[in-house]
Design a protein around this motif. Structure first.
Motif, short mmCIF file in Angstrom:
data_model
loop_
_atom_site.label_atom_id
_atom_site.label_comp_id
_atom_site.label_asym_id
_atom_site.label_seq_id
_atom_site.Cartn_x
_atom_site.Cartn_y
_atom_site.Cartn_z
N CYS A 103 0.84 -1.21 0.10
CA CYS A 103 0.20 0.14 -0.07
C CYS A 103 0.99 1.33 -0.01
N THR A 104 0.69 2.02 -0.96
CA THR A 104 1.60 3.27 -1.33
C THR A 104 0.47 4.47 -1.73
N ARG A 105 1.01 5.49 -1.71
CA ARG A 105 0.42 6.81 -2.34
C ARG A 105 0.13 6.62 -3.61
N HIS A 106 1.13 5.77 -4.44
CA HIS A 106 1.09 5.80 -5.80
C HIS A 106 0.46 4.52 -6.34
N MET A 107 0.60 3.49 -5.69
CA MET A 107 0.25 2.21 -5.93
C MET A 107 0.79 1.45 -7.19
#
Length: 452
Positions: free
Chosen positions: A288-292
């Motif tokens: 899970c990241t901001r950019h995915m």
């Protein structure tokens, strides 16, 4: 009546300024995705079908796949090639490959053919196949290297014996509707075209032979057809600015999107290993990241010397269930014509624009870092690049030190917007222009048109 007609005529000749403003903003705000690759304009996969002998009811042919793409390769589980027969052909036998289905061969009372389907699909054999089932350039599990990275392994072949096909150049027919999957969609193949017969050189190089008949099929790649969303993104940083420019938010997807929900893993949560190891189809894959994005490429301007400057490049894998074998990176930057030294990566110059040397192909060293491991402590590879300064062009101002574009495994990565690049500390106030502002301006233009 006449006045209204004149007004309509004037509208088509000279539209209101609001209409012109709207179209101008539309063309500057959005870009289209094209199949043509400016960094590899001649890249394609060419399928060559060489008939080498006639049989009582058909022919024997050698089918060869040549990957002429400079940096786009086919990884495991490999390629699959399909077509539709022009008549009622069958495949009696194969070497170096096999069809995925035999089809209905009930009409044959003796030994059944290898495949009776109207639209067969052929895959490569696996390594370790018995020698009596192999031919040259076969049995790699469908893996096909790129031409720029490893031309010796950018070729795959299989031999096919076709029946009920005609026994002369006038009666044989070229198959139709060629498809190439690698292993998913992305390639579009043109029709088979009869070309000059291929010539072969014997082992002692003293005699030339040629095919009885040859046709070629050209397949082109489109990133948009392969996947609707990007697969990588780029982040930036520099020694002269504390700002770390992250990948744009939702570059490859959003956590709040219903299609993405449940498909990402928070690395800080307990029992991470059991969640990732879950074989269920709904199990998460990407961190899970901001950019995915499954892959992030980070470009860091590290040091500044009197005659040189130094950059660190890091590739991070956020995919928990995917290793990237024989990965490669394509970077476009105007200072690559003065690249002096490269640490722990292989390098090859690409010149898509003739003599302009501003594009580099980077890949890992065999048995050292050619495998980008799945997400985790070992899920990254990195190297440093040393450039000599060209005083006529070199500058740290206005983002010059950062790349123009980056490809990972042939896919174009999402770059941060230019106005977000790290600027020099003494730079003047930057002009903040974002995509949101342009979209809002478009709606304002439409509102002005409504009241005009």
């Amino acid at each position: 009546m006449l006045s209204s007609s004149v007004a309509k005529f004037r509208f088509f000749i000279k539209p209101p300024p609001c209409i012109l403003l709207f179209f101008l903003l539309s063309f500057t705000s959005f870009t289209s995705t094209e199949a043509y690759d400016v960094l590899d304009p001649n890249g394609n996969i060419t399928i060559r079908w060489d008939i080498i002998s006639w049989t009582p009811d058909g022919y024997v042919a050698v089918v060869t796949l040549n990957n002429f793409q400079q940096y786009r390769h086919i990884s495991a589980p490999g390629w699959s090639l399909g077509w539709t027969w022009a008549k009622k052909e069958v495949i009696w036998s194969m070497m170096g490959g096999q069809t995925t289905e035999q089809g209905d061969c009930s009409k044959f009372k003796t030994t059944p053919p290898h495949c009776c389907k109207k639209d067969p699909t052929v895959v490569d054999l696996l390594p370790g196949t018995p020698y009596n089932q192999q031919i040259a350039n076969c049995c790699k599990g469908g893996v096909l290297s790129s031409w720029g990275q490893d031309p010796a392994n950018a070729i795959a072949s299989f031999q096919i014996s076709v029946g009920r096909a005609g026994t002369s150049n006038k009666t044989v027919r070229v198959p139709k509707n060629f498809t190439l999957k690698a292993p998913g969609p992305g390639y579009t193949c043109g029709p088979g075209k009869i070309v000059q017969p291929t010539q072969f050189l014997t082992g002692d190089k003293r005699r030339r032979t040629q095919a009885l008949m040859t046709w070629n099929v050209t397949c082109m790649y489109s990133q948009f057809l392969a996947q609707k969303t990007p697969s990588c993104c780029v982040s930036l940083s520099s020694f002269y600015n504390d700002t770390i420019v992250p990948c744009p938010t939702c570059s490859c997807g959003c956590q709040g999107n219903s299609s993405q929900s449940g498909n990402c893993v928070d690395p800080d949560k307990p029992h991470l290993a059991s969640v990732v190891a879950n074989p269920a189809k709904s199990s998460p894959f990407v961190q899970c990241t901001r950019h995915m994005c499954p892959v992030r490429v980070h470009w860091h301007v590290k040091l500044n010397y009197k005659e040189y400057w130094r950059v660190k490049v890091t590739i991070t894998n956020f995919n928990y269930k995917m290793n990237y074998t024989d990965w490669n990176l394509v970077i476009q930057h105007p200072n690559f014509d003065n690249l002096t030294q490269l640490f722990s990566f292989n390098y090859k110059s690409l010149t898509p624009y003739g003599t302009i040397n501003d594009t580099a192909l980077l890949w890992g060293i065999k048995f050292y870092n050619d495998l980008l491991m799945e997400a985790g402590p070992e899920g990254n590879v990195q190297s440093e690049l040393l450039f000599r300064k060209d005083k006529s062009t070199f500058t740290f101002d206005k983002g010059w030190a950062f790349p123009r574009r980056i490809y990972f495994n042939g896919d174009n990565c999402v770059m941060p917007p230019p106005d977000a690049y790290p600027w020099l500390p003494n730079a003047s106030s930057r002009q903040e222009v974002s995509l949101l502002a342009l979209v809002l301006a478009s709606f304002v233009a439409l509102a002005l048109c409504a009241y005009a």
